[in-house]
Design a protein around this motif. Structure first.
Motif, short mmCIF file in Angstrom:
data_model
loop_
_atom_site.label_atom_id
_atom_site.label_comp_id
_atom_site.label_asym_id
_atom_site.label_seq_id
_atom_site.Cartn_x
_atom_site.Cartn_y
_atom_site.Cartn_z
N GLY A 1 -2.07 9.05 -3.01
CA GLY A 1 -1.64 10.52 -3.03
C GLY A 1 -2.21 11.52 -2.27
N ARG B 1 0.42 13.04 -0.21
CA ARG B 1 0.98 14.00 -1.16
C ARG B 1 0.25 15.31 -1.29
NH1 ARG B 1 2.41 18.02 -3.22
NH2 ARG B 1 3.60 18.61 -4.97
N VAL C 1 7.23 14.91 -6.23
CA VAL C 1 7.10 14.51 -4.67
C VAL C 1 8.25 15.29 -4.01
CG1 VAL C 1 7.92 12.69 -3.18
CG2 VAL C 1 7.01 11.92 -5.05
N CYS D 1 6.53 8.22 -5.05
CA CYS D 1 5.15 7.73 -5.68
C CYS D 1 5.11 7.41 -6.88
CB CYS D 1 4.47 9.14 -5.48
SG CYS D 1 3.79 9.70 -3.98
N CYS E 1 1.68 5.81 -2.90
CA CYS E 1 2.83 6.57 -2.09
C CYS E 1 3.12 5.85 -0.91
CB CYS E 1 2.43 8.02 -1.94
SG CYS E 1 2.03 9.08 -3.48
#
Length: 727
Positions: free
Chosen positions: A268, A272, A663, A705, A711
């Motif tokens: 992540g 992200r 997300v 994710c 992810c």
């Protein structure tokens, strides 16, 4: 009204008179006091031209007008598949309400991973279940298909065990009476090259024997760097029809996928979330090893579809398929950053692999009877189906692999062989008896169905380290039912209500050594469909409530290996809107909106894990919407030029086991152009040129994710040009 550029697929068995009429005239037939009778036709018949299908055999195993089916169903036609440039099932489903496709984005191109109404769905081919493990999955190429039916909600009454999300029925191309010769060449970015061939027609002068031969080969680089995709398949089919009442079709497929991308993930942080240095990983970043990565699959299948009508009242149908599949899988994949990492530079990785061999047999026989009892018209289907799967799996442990420097990645490190740890032989059996009655009185249609299933799984796992053999056996029985009621007004409105059930066998035993009961699904659906008289359009809206029960939970405070009970539940409540329309001015339109509220409603807490109640499973966006519009010029120097654009919106979803983060949402734009070159010059008659661009603006997006360590990026921009010649 049919658009001038669209080519219809001819039919080859008897068809009710009303289904041969143009749309406006067919509606006049429906306006009589009694609705047109339901007739049995093969799934290859009355294939829709354009984007609007009129009938479906998937929902009831009888060829029933969609406007008379009291359950939500979407049909993706061959025209839509071709014009949107879809190659995989995930791509086919991109513009379908209630479906969240590509849950693992561009990484898992080798698998058909998606959910319907918040749950996984059963995948069918020609009405029979496709069995397969992850690494030997017999994936169906979209070029083999003439349509895809998406039946939403529990569907065990017709198809046996499966989740409450629904079923996706992929329907193969069938032989046609009309001569069809098609060759297509495609080129695209990432070194994409593809060649398709499709030939069909009558073998003899009396047209009792029909054939079809469909094949394709393609090669491309994967979106993930250092990966590639490659596929070869050929699908012959032969139909024997000695009379209008008897038809036998043989269907075969031979396919190999020597390379199919990767199956890794990315953390992540740097996808992200930002790292301290602000640098993010690109969507093409590869977490594996190019020399070690292997995904080599092959499968062969042969089957038949038989239908005989004894008289206008009684028809029998039989289907069967044998499939053999093999898969070799090796992978190095990320498991997050090295423990204690503060610069987020080195990925910790593991390696693993499997060798899988699989054989499956599926059989479905049913008899249909049509009769009247007073004012009630009945269409009764009574059937028996059977499925058997045998698989042998050689599996390795997931051992540590050399770490990867994300700023200076070495994709050809010494990995070493996998460490084989187990060999498992598994046999699965499912037998089902089902009965369904479609009752019509005036403009009311009542659907009643019930089914009883027997399921058994026997396995034997051998530990290759110590030689210990562990046998196991699981049995399950279940009754599932379905009821639906719909009323068809003369103005095209059709409100309906339905209730449907599903079941899924589970392995293992509880604290008292009792086998776990199957997972159960129940859905209540309230909806309305609208088909304006004299048009090629279908609009629908549905409200639904689905519960998946008997899920395994951990007993709080329990110590030992028998610490699970069946008290868990997941619930989905939602709304779906879908519109499909073909206008006389050359405009075609598909529009969808879905609202899906999916959460755990029952779960146990334990000292090491809080309760999941109120949490939403990962990868399920609450809001989704899409629109696809195509316009074909009807006059002028560019007459025949088709222009299309699509918009796909995927709302936010949760990541982490307890909704730890969100997300972000994404909006992607697609476009397409196509032109009949024969309009420009008679010497080019039969040649079509097309261009498809998905994710036109190359928008960076994350599909889902599962945690901070796992992810997946979605697909980036893809460009494909094709030249098709038909004669």
């Amino acid at each position: 009204m049919f658009l001038p550029s669209r080519l219809s697929t001819p039919v080859f068995t008897s068809i009710a008179l009303s289904s041969l009429l143009p749309a406006a005239h067919a509606q006049q037939v429906d306006d009589s006091a009694t609705l047109a009778p339901i007739t049995v036709k093969s799934s290859a018949q009355q294939e829709p031209v354009g984007y609007v299908a009129q009938d479906s055999v998937t929902a009831t195993k009888t060829d029933t007008p969609i406007i008379e089916i009291p359950q939500s169903i979407s049909v993706i036609t061959e025209d839509q598949i071709r014009e949107q440039g879809a190659q995989t099932l995930n791509q086919v489903l991109r513009y379908t309400s209630g479906v969240a496709p590509e849950t693992r984005g561009a990484v898992a191109s080798r698998l058909d991973q998606f959910n319907i109404r918040g749950f996984s769905a059963t995948t069918l081919l020609d009405g029979m279940r496709i069995f397969g493990s992850r690494d030997a999955l017999p994936q169906v190429d979209a070029y083999r298909l003439q349509r895809v039916d998406v039946l939403k909600g529990p569907s065990s009454v017709m198809f046996g065990q499966g989740g409450p999300g629904g079923v996706v029925n992929q329907i193969s191309k069938r032989p046609t009476r009309e001569r069809l010769n098609e060759v297509e060449l495609q080129l695209g970015d990432r070194h994409y090259r593809r060649a398709n061939v499709d030939f069909s027609g009558a073998v003899d002068q009396d047209e009792q024997w029909l054939y079809r031969l469909t094949g394709s080969v393609y090669k491309a680089d994967g979106q993930i760097r250092e990966t590639r995709e490659e596929r070869y398949f050929i699908a012959p089919a032969l139909t024997w029809q000695p009379s209008a009442d008897t038809r036998l079709t043989l269907l075969a497929n031979f396919q190999r996928d020597p390379h199919m991308g990767s199956y890794g993930s990315l953390p992540g942080i740097r996808t992200r979330f930002d790292a301290p240095d602000g640098i993010r990983l690109d969507p093409d970043f590869y977490d594996g090893d190019a020399d070690f990565e292997t995904s080599d699959r092959r499968h062969q299948s042969i089957g038949y579809d038989f239908e005989h009508r004894f008289n206008p009242t009684v028809t029998v149908r039989s289907q069967a398929r044998y499939l053999h599949a093999e898969g070799i899988y090796r992978s190095v994949y990320s498991s997050g950053y090295l423990p204690g990492s503060t610069d987020y530079r080195y990925l910790a990785r593991r390696k693993g692999g499997t060798d899988v061999t699989m054989d499956s047999y599926t059989l479905d026989n049913h008899i249909q009877g049509r009769f009247a009892t007073g004012a009630l018209d009945h269409t009764v289907v009574a059937g028996f189906d059977f499925a058997h799967l045998q698989s042998d799996t050689l599996a390795s442990s997931f051992d540590p692999a050399p770490p990867l420097d994300i700023f200076n990645p070495d994709y050809r490190q010494p990995i070493g062989p996998v460490n084989w740890t187990s060999k498992t032989n598994q046999r699965q059996y499912q037998t089902g008896l089902y009965l369904q009655d479609q009752i019509q009185i005036d403009k009311w249609s009542l659907l009643l169905g019930g089914r009883y299933d027997w399921s058994r799984t026997v396995s034997e796992a051998r530990n290759l380290k110590n030689g210990v053999v562990t046998p196991s056996s699981t049995r399950a029985t279940a009754f599932t039912g379905r009821v639906g009621l719909i009323y068809n007004f003369d103005n095209g409105l059709a409100p309906y209500f339905s209730y449907a059930e599903s079941f899924e066998p589970q392995s293992g035993t509880d604290a008292q050594d009792r086998p776990f009961d199957p997972l159960r699904g129940q859905q209540y659906e309230l909806g309305i469909k609208y088909q304006p008289p004299g048009t090629r359009a279908l609009y629908s809206a549905a409200l639904f409530d689905i519960r998946r029960q008997n899920m395994l939970t951990t007993i709080a405070g329990c110590v030992g290996s028998k610490c699970q009970e069946q008290t868990g539940e997941v619930r989905t409540q939602g709304l779906e809107l879908e519109a499909r329309s073909e206008f006389n001015n050359g405009l075609s339109l598909i529009a969808n909106y879905s609202y899906i509220a999916n959460e755990y409603t029952k779960d146990n807490a334990s000292p090491n894990r809080p309760s999941m109640e109120g949490m939403t499973p990962y990868g399920i966006p609450k809001h989704q919407a899409s629109v696809w519009a195509r316009y074909q010029l009807q006059s002028g120097p560019l007459s025949g030029l088709g222009m299309a654009a699509g918009l796909r919106y995927r709302g936010t979803s949760y990541g982490g086991s307890h909704n730890d983060f969100k997300v972000p949402a994404s909006t992607l734009v697609d476009m397409a152009l196509d032109y009949d070159l024969g309009r420009a010059s008679p010497t080019l008659k039969g040649m079509d040129l097309a261009l498809n661009v998905s994710n036109l603006f190359n928008t960076r997006n994350i599909s889902s994710c599962t945690s901070q360590d796992w992810c997946w990026y979605g697909y980036q921009r893809s460009v494909k040009a094709s030249l098709r010649y038909r004669w």
